[in-house]
Design a protein around this motif. Structure first.
Motif, PDB file in Angstrom:
ATOM      1  N   GLY A  10       1.123  -1.486  -0.483  1.00 40.26           N
ATOM      2  CA  GLY A  10      -0.028  -0.251  -0.131  1.00 40.26           C
ATOM      3  C   GLY A  10       1.033   1.403   0.426  1.00 40.26           C
ATOM      4  O   GLY A  10       1.609   1.274  -0.765  1.00 40.26           O
ATOM      5  N   ASP A  11       1.422   2.354   0.836  1.00 42.89           N
ATOM      6  CA  ASP A  11       1.722   3.511   1.145  1.00 42.89           C
ATOM      7  C   ASP A  11       2.315   3.356   2.199  1.00 42.89           C
ATOM      8  O   ASP A  11       3.160   4.468   2.298  1.00 42.89           O
ATOM      9  CB  ASP A  11       0.829   4.674   1.837  1.00 42.89           C
ATOM     10  CG  ASP A  11      -0.113   4.378   2.800  1.00 42.89           C
ATOM     11  OD1 ASP A  11       0.357   3.659   3.058  1.00 42.89           O
ATOM     12  OD2 ASP A  11      -0.399   5.729   2.871  1.00 42.89           O
ATOM     13  N   MET A  12       3.078   1.557   2.629  1.00 43.19           N
ATOM     14  CA  MET A  12       4.026   1.792   3.608  1.00 43.19           C
ATOM     15  C   MET A  12       5.179   1.438   2.828  1.00 43.19           C
ATOM     16  O   MET A  12       4.584  -0.111   2.595  1.00 43.19           O
ATOM     17  CB  MET A  12       3.185   1.002   4.849  1.00 43.19           C
ATOM     18  CG  MET A  12       4.472   0.617   5.907  1.00 43.19           C
ATOM     19  SD  MET A  12       3.070  -0.386   7.488  1.00 43.19           S
ATOM     20  CE  MET A  12       2.865  -1.499   6.373  1.00 43.19           C
ATOM     21  N   TRP A  13       5.826   1.616   3.421  1.00 43.42           N
ATOM     22  CA  TRP A  13       7.478   0.711   2.213  1.00 43.42           C
ATOM     23  C   TRP A  13       8.705   0.119   3.868  1.00 43.42           C
ATOM     24  O   TRP A  13       7.874   0.372   4.692  1.00 43.42           O
ATOM     25  CB  TRP A  13       8.126   2.147   2.073  1.00 43.42           C
ATOM     26  CG  TRP A  13       8.383   3.209   1.027  1.00 43.42           C
ATOM     27  CD1 TRP A  13       7.268   4.320   0.958  1.00 43.42           C
ATOM     28  CD2 TRP A  13       9.003   3.042  -0.236  1.00 43.42           C
ATOM     29  NE1 TRP A  13       7.311   4.935   0.184  1.00 43.42           N
ATOM     30  CE2 TRP A  13       8.344   4.212  -1.303  1.00 43.42           C
ATOM     31  CE3 TRP A  13       8.987   1.688  -0.871  1.00 43.42           C
ATOM     32  CZ2 TRP A  13       8.015   3.589  -1.966  1.00 43.42           C
ATOM     33  CZ3 TRP A  13       9.247   1.814  -2.294  1.00 43.42           C
ATOM     34  CH2 TRP A  13       8.990   2.411  -2.806  1.00 43.42           C
ATOM     35  N   LYS A  20      17.093  -1.847   9.782  1.00 37.22           N
ATOM     36  CA  LYS A  20      16.158  -0.740   8.613  1.00 37.22           C
ATOM     37  C   LYS A  20      16.467  -0.328   7.431  1.00 37.22           C
ATOM     38  O   LYS A  20      16.230   0.429   6.934  1.00 37.22           O
ATOM     39  CB  LYS A  20      16.387  -0.248  10.049  1.00 37.22           C
ATOM     40  CG  LYS A  20      16.153  -0.009  11.493  1.00 37.22           C
ATOM     41  CD  LYS A  20      15.031  -0.269  11.857  1.00 37.22           C
ATOM     42  CE  LYS A  20      14.898  -0.731  12.352  1.00 37.22           C
ATOM     43  NZ  LYS A  20      12.937  -2.372  12.810  1.00 37.22           N
ATOM     44  N   SER A  21      17.217  -1.828   6.530  1.00 39.27           N
ATOM     45  CA  SER A  21      18.352  -1.038   5.268  1.00 39.27           C
ATOM     46  C   SER A  21      16.208  -1.299   4.506  1.00 39.27           C
ATOM     47  O   SER A  21      15.584  -1.928   4.881  1.00 39.27           O
ATOM     48  CB  SER A  21      18.808  -1.499   4.776  1.00 39.27           C
ATOM     49  OG  SER A  21      19.197  -1.984   3.405  1.00 39.27           O
ATOM     50  N   ASP A  22      16.474  -0.790   3.616  1.00 40.40           N
ATOM     51  CA  ASP A  22      15.427  -0.452   3.197  1.00 40.40           C
ATOM     52  C   ASP A  22      15.648  -1.149   1.512  1.00 40.40           C
ATOM     53  O   ASP A  22      14.598  -1.073   0.572  1.00 40.40           O
ATOM     54  CB  ASP A  22      14.502   1.125   2.461  1.00 40.40           C
ATOM     55  CG  ASP A  22      14.968   1.628   1.815  1.00 40.40           C
ATOM     56  OD1 ASP A  22      16.773   1.661   1.341  1.00 40.40           O
ATOM     57  OD2 ASP A  22      14.818   2.070   1.045  1.00 40.40           O
ATOM     58  N   GLY A  66      -0.352  -8.140  -2.182  1.00 37.44           N
ATOM     59  CA  GLY A  66      -0.481  -6.930  -2.313  1.00 37.44           C
ATOM     60  C   GLY A  66       0.613  -6.657  -2.437  1.00 37.44           C
ATOM     61  O   GLY A  66       1.559  -5.146  -2.556  1.00 37.44           O
ATOM     62  N   ILE A  67       1.768  -7.212  -2.212  1.00 35.72           N
ATOM     63  CA  ILE A  67       3.572  -6.011  -2.099  1.00 35.72           C
ATOM     64  C   ILE A  67       3.711  -5.937  -3.164  1.00 35.72           C
ATOM     65  O   ILE A  67       3.878  -6.548  -4.400  1.00 35.72           O
ATOM     66  CB  ILE A  67       3.744  -7.522  -1.818  1.00 35.72           C
ATOM     67  CG1 ILE A  67       5.317  -5.973  -0.876  1.00 35.72           C
ATOM     68  CG2 ILE A  67       4.375  -8.180  -2.293  1.00 35.72           C
ATOM     69  CD1 ILE A  67       6.415  -7.206  -0.170  1.00 35.72           C
ATOM     70  N   ALA A  68       3.896  -4.662  -3.672  1.00 35.31           N
ATOM     71  CA  ALA A  68       4.648  -4.042  -4.909  1.00 35.31           C
ATOM     72  C   ALA A  68       6.252  -3.957  -4.909  1.00 35.31           C
ATOM     73  O   ALA A  68       6.468  -3.452  -3.292  1.00 35.31           O
ATOM     74  CB  ALA A  68       3.934  -2.520  -4.524  1.00 35.31           C
ATOM     75  N   LEU A  69       6.958  -4.519  -5.864  1.00 38.50           N
ATOM     76  CA  LEU A  69       8.414  -4.639  -5.972  1.00 38.50           C
ATOM     77  C   LEU A  69       8.609  -3.131  -6.201  1.00 38.50           C
ATOM     78  O   LEU A  69       8.175  -3.223  -8.254  1.00 38.50           O
ATOM     79  CB  LEU A  69       8.701  -5.995  -6.688  1.00 38.50           C
ATOM     80  CG  LEU A  69       9.199  -6.905  -5.206  1.00 38.50           C
ATOM     81  CD1 LEU A  69       9.484  -8.156  -6.252  1.00 38.50           C
ATOM     82  CD2 LEU A  69       9.243  -6.838  -3.659  1.00 38.50           C
TER      83      LEU A  69
END
Length: 74
Positions: A10-13, A20-22, A66-69
């Motif tokens: 959704g709108d959460m990264w 805590k790496s992204d 729903g996860i978006a890459l």
């Protein structure tokens, strides 16, 4: 090495629970069940999205479709 991705739900990264790496690399992961293995039906077991942290290697598993890459440019 696989291309780096960032991930969102959704709108959460999503960030690594450990460091805590992204930045992650993505891999499909079979969620094998005992019954599936016993009767040679492991191919029918559910699949999850595995996000492997590029910094520390911790593996995060997501069954949510729903996860978006998002590919990271080199």
């Amino acid at each position: 090495m696989a291309k780096a991705v960032r991930a969102s739900l959704g709108d959460m990264w999503i960030t690594c629970q450990v460091c805590k790496s992204d930045l992650f690399r993505e891999r499909g992961v079979k969620l094998n069940s005992t019954g599936g293995e016993l009767f040679n039906l492991a191919w029918a077991d559910e699949t999850a999205t595995g996000l492997i942290c590029r910094r520390c290697g911790f593996v995060h598993l997501f069954v949510n479709r729903g996860i978006a890459l998002h590919r990271v440019k080199d």
